[in-house]
Each structure stands twice: as C-alpha cells, then as structure tokens.
Write a protein that holds these residues in place. Sequence first.
Motif, mmCIF file in Angstrom:
data_model
loop_
_atom_site.group_PDB
_atom_site.id
_atom_site.type_symbol
_atom_site.label_atom_id
_atom_site.label_comp_id
_atom_site.label_asym_id
_atom_site.label_seq_id
_atom_site.Cartn_x
_atom_site.Cartn_y
_atom_site.Cartn_z
ATOM 1 N N LYS A 1 0.837 -1.211 0.000
ATOM 2 C CA LYS A 1 0.000 0.000 0.000
ATOM 3 C C LYS A 1 0.866 1.252 0.000
ATOM 4 O O LYS A 1 0.544 2.232 -0.674
ATOM 5 C CB LYS A 1 -0.921 0.016 1.226
ATOM 6 C CG LYS A 1 -2.081 -0.934 1.146
ATOM 7 C CD LYS A 1 -2.934 -0.856 2.417
ATOM 8 C CE LYS A 1 -4.013 -1.900 2.431
ATOM 9 N NZ LYS A 1 -4.790 -1.879 3.695
ATOM 10 N N ALA B 1 0.914 4.018 -2.795
ATOM 11 C CA ALA B 1 0.598 5.406 -2.422
ATOM 12 C C ALA B 1 1.648 6.359 -2.985
ATOM 13 O O ALA B 1 1.309 7.437 -3.480
ATOM 14 C CB ALA B 1 0.502 5.541 -0.909
ATOM 15 N N ASP C 1 -0.911 9.221 -3.557
ATOM 16 C CA ASP C 1 -2.076 9.111 -2.690
ATOM 17 C C ASP C 1 -1.712 9.556 -1.273
ATOM 18 O O ASP C 1 -1.294 8.749 -0.442
ATOM 19 C CB ASP C 1 -2.580 7.665 -2.708
ATOM 20 C CG ASP C 1 -3.821 7.438 -1.880
ATOM 21 O OD1 ASP C 1 -4.263 8.370 -1.176
ATOM 22 O OD2 ASP C 1 -4.340 6.307 -1.914
ATOM 23 N N SER D 1 -3.657 7.818 1.827
ATOM 24 C CA SER D 1 -3.148 6.493 2.190
ATOM 25 C C SER D 1 -1.761 6.592 2.826
ATOM 26 O O SER D 1 -1.478 5.925 3.820
ATOM 27 C CB SER D 1 -3.083 5.576 0.968
ATOM 28 O OG SER D 1 -4.371 5.309 0.486
#
Length: 160
Positions: A52, A56, A61, A64
């Motif tokens: 993740k 990100a 992102d 996140s």
Amino acid sequence: METGNLQLKKRYSYQHIKAHMKKIFIALLFLTVTIVGRAQTDTTDVLKAMQKMENAFVNKDGISLNALLHPDLAYGHSNTWVQSKNEVVADMASGKTVYQKFENLSMSISVHKKYATVKERVIVEGVANGNNFKINLFVLHLWVKNKKGWQLLSRQGVKL
C-alpha cells in the motif's frame, strides 16, 4: 488383597496422568496453531502495508500515505537525507520527489509482537528535483502496530 489395591492405584494413576497429558498436549497444540496463525496474519498484514505504501507513492495518494506513516517517522534515504513524515508527504504532494516504480528483488519480514522489520532489495525509479533516477537499494524498514494498524516508524536505504 493389598497387592490388588496397589496395582489398582498404580493403574488409576497412570490413566489419570495419561488423561492429563492428553489435555496438556491438546492445549499446547492449540496454542501453537494460534501463535503460528497470528504470526502469519501479522506478516501478511505488514506485506500489505508495504505494498500500500509503494502504491501510495507511485499514485501520489497522500491520504493512504498519511495513514501508513507514523507521526514520529524517520525516513532515511541512501544519500543520507532524513525526512519526517510531514516532509515525505509534502515532497510527494509538491512533485519534488516522484516515485514511478518499485521493483522488489527480495524481501524478508520478521514480526516481533507489535514491531516488524522488513529487509528488502529493491530497484526504485522516479524523479527527484527534476532529475530521473533508477537506484538499486537495500532498505530496512521498522513498522509498529498500533490502533491504526501497521505504520512505518523508520526506514533507511543504502545504495548497492
């Protein structure tokens, strides 16, 4: 007659001990399976957090990334540059540092209660201060598990 009672006591004691040993064995087996299962779950969760975080960075992102980075983060780069959480997020948002690709060559994850270490060899591609880079790194990550899940507390990269 006493010999018969003595044999009965010995036999009862053996059966009694055998029954207790069986219960202890089952309890230990259950505990072992629970611990191993939890360790595998934690390892999987740390791996997902790593993925993740990389996504990100690549997808810019910030929401996140903010969730995955611990407030006390020390993010060490291979050029000796060390950033706080706010600096990492700000540089990503401004485009000062743009990550385009993470190519994982190898990774090992060790979980120790609420801490996890991730050792990885990775090739990272991106743009820093307007200059393209492609760098082969060894990176050591320290993750901590808290109410928000696994968060990156420290990271240090070294050029290979």
